[in-house]
Write an enzyme that holds these catalytic residues in place. Structure first.
Site, mmCIF file in Angstrom:
data_model
loop_
_atom_site.group_PDB
_atom_site.id
_atom_site.type_symbol
_atom_site.label_atom_id
_atom_site.label_comp_id
_atom_site.label_asym_id
_atom_site.label_seq_id
_atom_site.Cartn_x
_atom_site.Cartn_y
_atom_site.Cartn_z
ATOM 1 N N ARG A 160 0.823 -1.226 0.000
ATOM 2 C CA ARG A 160 0.000 0.000 0.000
ATOM 3 C C ARG A 160 0.855 1.274 0.000
ATOM 4 N NH1 ARG A 160 -3.307 -3.339 -0.986
ATOM 5 N NH2 ARG A 160 -5.444 -3.485 -0.204
ATOM 6 N N SER A 238 -10.912 -0.558 2.259
ATOM 7 C CA SER A 238 -10.291 -0.753 3.572
ATOM 8 C C SER A 238 -9.941 0.603 4.161
ATOM 9 C CB SER A 238 -9.009 -1.566 3.445
ATOM 10 O OG SER A 238 -9.291 -2.835 2.938
ATOM 11 N N GLU A 336 -5.822 4.392 5.896
ATOM 12 C CA GLU A 336 -5.356 4.171 4.526
ATOM 13 C C GLU A 336 -5.810 5.286 3.572
ATOM 14 O OE1 GLU A 336 -4.008 3.334 1.185
ATOM 15 O OE2 GLU A 336 -6.180 3.029 1.214
#
Ligand code: EPU
Length: 347
Positions: A160, A238, A336
């Site tokens: 990520r 997410s 995130e």
């Protein structure tokens, strides 16, 4: 061309369905205009809006790259190298490539957003990350007003993460180049129950081995069964990264929670699923209304008051979750999606 709009409504352009207006928005559908663009600070880039948390009003100029097109730049018996412009829809690209018999993206089906944003967080799902298929990223460097091609190594991909997250104002991504393979017997299916699911699809079809197309359909089925469709229940996927913890911390947690799912990393650290931590903290389906975790996947925050809920509502639930997980497990979850301030700055 450059299309400039004032007081531009972004409410339908962010999948969390936050009501938001940009003082100025610039839509770019041709990269060749970039060197002539006189961009006054502050400014920010908005791609597909599937990983951002917007304020009610953005005083900055919002630049929206919408360059379209894809072309094969090399092909042989085994592989295809494809250049994809930043404005192409990611899932449509995955569907197109899989149907063409160009494989490698099938695990990344149904991820919302546009191709140009895919390298920023190195999108990943079901055992595959963008970096596995990516060759290079074409960028426009704002400060030097030059186009450049960054190799995969230069992008510094990690889980990520990429150089584009470290230095978000340096480049505008205009295109990505992918190398896809043509071997229909090769596909990545060892994540969770993906293999069983894909095998069931092949069996239904009277085949004994799975194809990338089976994986593509299985990923779509699994995502649809767990992840809310942003059009029906606004969300941005997410909400936290899966934390990566030291082996000794993992060992002591495992003594207390023997069933804790975990993924060993190459460097000896251990990744643990944030969704599991949140569920164990008693917050699956919970939170502070109207922002609640999804009943089928606690890692996804959902907005039950589209166009009414604000960034503050999201922050309240996020803090509630962070505190609960920290109190129970001693792990601090990291957000995130990108938080945008009124002046367009992001963190
Ligand atoms: N789990 C729970 N409770 C929950 C959610 C998950 O116990 O409420 C457990 C699951 O049972 C499983 C484990 O946690 O054992 C992992 O769950 P899952 O396979 O659903 O994946 P994830 O780790 O929660 C990550 C990505 C997703 C991606 C899936 C599949 C991150 C931050 N998220 O989620 O990516 O689709 O794996 O590969 O890495 C996104 O980034 O927006 C996203 C959706």
């Amino acid at each position: 061309m450059i299309h400039t709009h004032h007081n531009y409504d972004l409410s339908a352009l962010n999948t969390m369905a936050l009501s938001a207006t940009a003082a100025t928005a610039i839509i770019i559908d041709d990269e060749s205009v970039l060197p002539s663009l006189q961009l006054a600070a502050p400014w920010m880039v908005l791609s597909g809006g599937s990983n951002v948390l917007l304020p009610h009003r953005i005083e900055a100029t919002v630049v929206m790259p919408r360059m379209m097109g894809k072309k094969v730049i090399a092909e042989d018996a085994d592989s295809v190298t494809l250049e994809v412009m930043a404005g192409e829809n990611w899932h449509d690209l995955v569907s197109y490539c899989t149907t063409q018999g160009w494989y490698g993206l099938e695990n990344l089906a149904l991820i919302p957003g546009l191709a140009g944003a895919a390298p920023v967080q190195n999108i990943g799902a079901y055992g595959v990350q963008l970096e596995d298929a990516l060759v290079s990223v074409r960028v426009y460097e704002w400060q030097t007003a030059r186009f450049e091609t960054l190799t995969k190594d230069q992008c510094q991909f990690a889980y990520r993460h990429s150089i584009f997250k470290d230095d978000p104002d340096r480049y505008l991504i205009t295109a990505i180049t992918l190398k896809l393979h043509k071997d229909s017997t090769k596909t990545m299916s060892n994540y969770g129950d993906l293999h069983n699911h894909a095998t069931a699809l092949a069996t239904q079809d009277g085949r004994s081995s799975i194809t990338p197309m089976d994986v593509y359909h299985a990923v779509i089925d699994i995502r649809n069964s767990k992840l809310p469709d942003p059009k029906q229940l606004p969300n941005c996927g997410s909400f936290f990264q899966n934390p990566i913890i030291a082996a000794d911390q993992y060992q002591s947690l495992l003594e207390q929670y023997p069933t804790m799912p975990h993924y060993p990393m190459a460097d000896g650290m251990v990744k643990v699923p944030a969704g599991w931590l949140i569920e164990q903290a008693g917050l699956k389906g919970g939170g502070i209304a109207p922002i609640l975790t999804h009943t089928k996947q606690a890692l996804v925050l959902t907005n039950h008051a589209p166009l009414i809920a604000t960034q503050n509502d999201i922050a309240a639930t996020a803090m509630h979750i962070i505190d609960a997980v920290a109190a129970k497990f001693g792990i601090r979850l990291v957000r995130e999606p990108v938080w945008i301030d009124r002046d367009g700055s992001h963190h």
